[in-house]
Design a protein around this motif. Structure first.
Motif, PDB file in Angstrom:
ATOM      1  N   ARG A  32      47.478  19.523  44.499  1.00 25.56           N
ATOM      2  CA  ARG A  32      46.300  19.846  45.305  1.00 25.56           C
ATOM      3  C   ARG A  32      46.280  21.327  45.667  1.00 25.56           C
ATOM      4  NH1 ARG A  32      41.515  19.372  45.202  1.00 25.56           N
ATOM      5  NH2 ARG A  32      40.563  20.434  46.967  1.00 25.56           N
ATOM      6  N   GLU A 100      38.192  19.535  53.151  1.00 20.23           N
ATOM      7  CA  GLU A 100      39.220  18.989  52.275  1.00 20.23           C
ATOM      8  C   GLU A 100      39.357  17.468  52.354  1.00 20.23           C
ATOM      9  OE1 GLU A 100      40.751  20.532  50.016  1.00 20.23           O
ATOM     10  OE2 GLU A 100      40.383  22.643  50.507  1.00 20.23           O
ATOM     11  N   ALA A 104      36.822  16.553  48.402  1.00 17.34           N
ATOM     12  CA  ALA A 104      38.062  16.550  47.621  1.00 17.34           C
ATOM     13  C   ALA A 104      38.588  15.131  47.432  1.00 17.34           C
ATOM     14  CB  ALA A 104      39.112  17.420  48.299  1.00 17.34           C
ATOM     15  N   GLY A 108      38.816  13.009  43.788  1.00 16.04           N
ATOM     16  CA  GLY A 108      39.991  12.330  43.267  1.00 16.04           C
ATOM     17  C   GLY A 108      39.743  10.905  42.853  1.00 16.04           C
ATOM     18  N   GLN A 132      47.984  14.508  49.767  1.00  7.89           N
ATOM     19  CA  GLN A 132      46.747  15.140  50.191  1.00  7.89           C
ATOM     20  C   GLN A 132      46.877  15.720  51.591  1.00  7.89           C
ATOM     21  OE1 GLN A 132      45.081  15.348  47.037  1.00  7.89           O
ATOM     22  NE2 GLN A 132      43.363  15.236  48.450  1.00  7.89           N
TER      23      GLN A 132
END
Length: 281
Positions: A32, A100, A104, A108, A132
């Motif tokens: 990440r 985030e 994000a 994923g 994460q």
């Protein structure tokens, strides 16, 4: 294939999987963080530019129009920039979380499906979630450390010890907001504007009505509840207690810490469960 060019034995396969199983969360975090390099300059410029604009604008601009102090500590009144600096630092961490822990996470699961690829390896679904969080926490710490350093240089924080502690207050605040959001994002199958609604109807009111720019007691009573349930208000008040002290009793400071820990802990339990359920389902 093994080193000898033959099919690996069960023992070799188990040995090869041992390291990813043990340190899987760190591998996911590394991935990440490497992905963040694609917008690394945005992170750097935002981490430096935002505090400069806010602190200079408030310290040299807005504060000049205030004819009376808005807050005080145990040693008397404090400058306006000193009052807002801890809240702005906490807001920066919350802003990172809002970025985030939304798109994000959706990336994923849906767009790039990297979580599914990692899930096919010995890394467990829980470690995917942990990785994460580690990566986002690292970005939060970078942002809040820069913020604290600039606040110290510009007079928004008056002691080095406070500047060293404030980034961790920001980290806790960001996680208290971000981990429940991560759990929500992990349960979404499609983005139909939900994240924009969170930004507009959760983050923005929280930013405006959590005592960021003025004491929450100056708000009408029917609006003060937004601050009471907001991680940002608890983080801002805790940061102010660290920065210049507080006249509030000790139990109120402890309450801010407990609320942030409880919300972050509950959000982590829900987020981890959402990742496990989705990747194993």
């Amino acid at each position: 294939m093994s080193a000898t060019g033959t099919q690996p034995t069960v023992e070799e396969a188990v040995a090869a999987a041992a390291l990813p199983r043990r340190f899987g969360a760190l591998y996911v975090a590394e991935h990440r963080l490497r992905a963040m390099r694609a917008y690394g300059w945005t992170i750097v410029i935002g981490s430096v530019g935002n505090p400069l604009l806010y602190l200079l604008g408030i310290g040299l601009g807005l504060a000049a129009f205030l004819d009376q102090p808005v807050a005080s500590g145990p040693h008397g009144t404090v400058d306006y920039v000193v009052f807002v600096a801890p809240a702005l630092l906490a807001t920066a961490a919350v802003s990172v979380a809002s970025e985030e822990f939304t798109y994000a996470v959706m990336e994923g699961f849906k767009w790039r499906k990297t979580f599914w690829g990692v899930n096919a390896s010995p890394v467990s679904p829980a470690q995917v979630a942990e990785g994460q969080v580690i990566a986002v926490g690292a970005r939060m710490l970078f942002t809040t450390v820069v913020y604290a350093a600039l606040a110290l240089a510009l007079g928004g924080v008056t002691s080095v010890s406070a500047a060293l502690v404030l980034p961790f207050v920001g980290l806790l605040t960001g996680m208290a907001f971000g981990l429940p959001l991560m759990a929500y994002a992990a349960g979404l199958k499609d983005d139909s504007g939900q994240f924009a609604m969170v930004q507009r109807f959760v983050f923005t009111p929280m930013f405006l009505f959590s005592g960021t720019f003025y004491p929450i007691t100056t708000l009408p009573g029917w609006l003060q509840w937004i601050g009471w349930v907001s991680p940002l208000w608890h983080g801002s008040e805790l940061g102010r207690a660290v920065s210049y002290g507080t006249t509030a009793p000790g139990w109120q400071v402890a309450l801010h810490v407990l609320v942030l820990l409880a919300v972050a802990g509950g959000g982590w339990v829900l987020a981890r469960r959402a990742f496990v359920r989705r990747l194993r389902g």
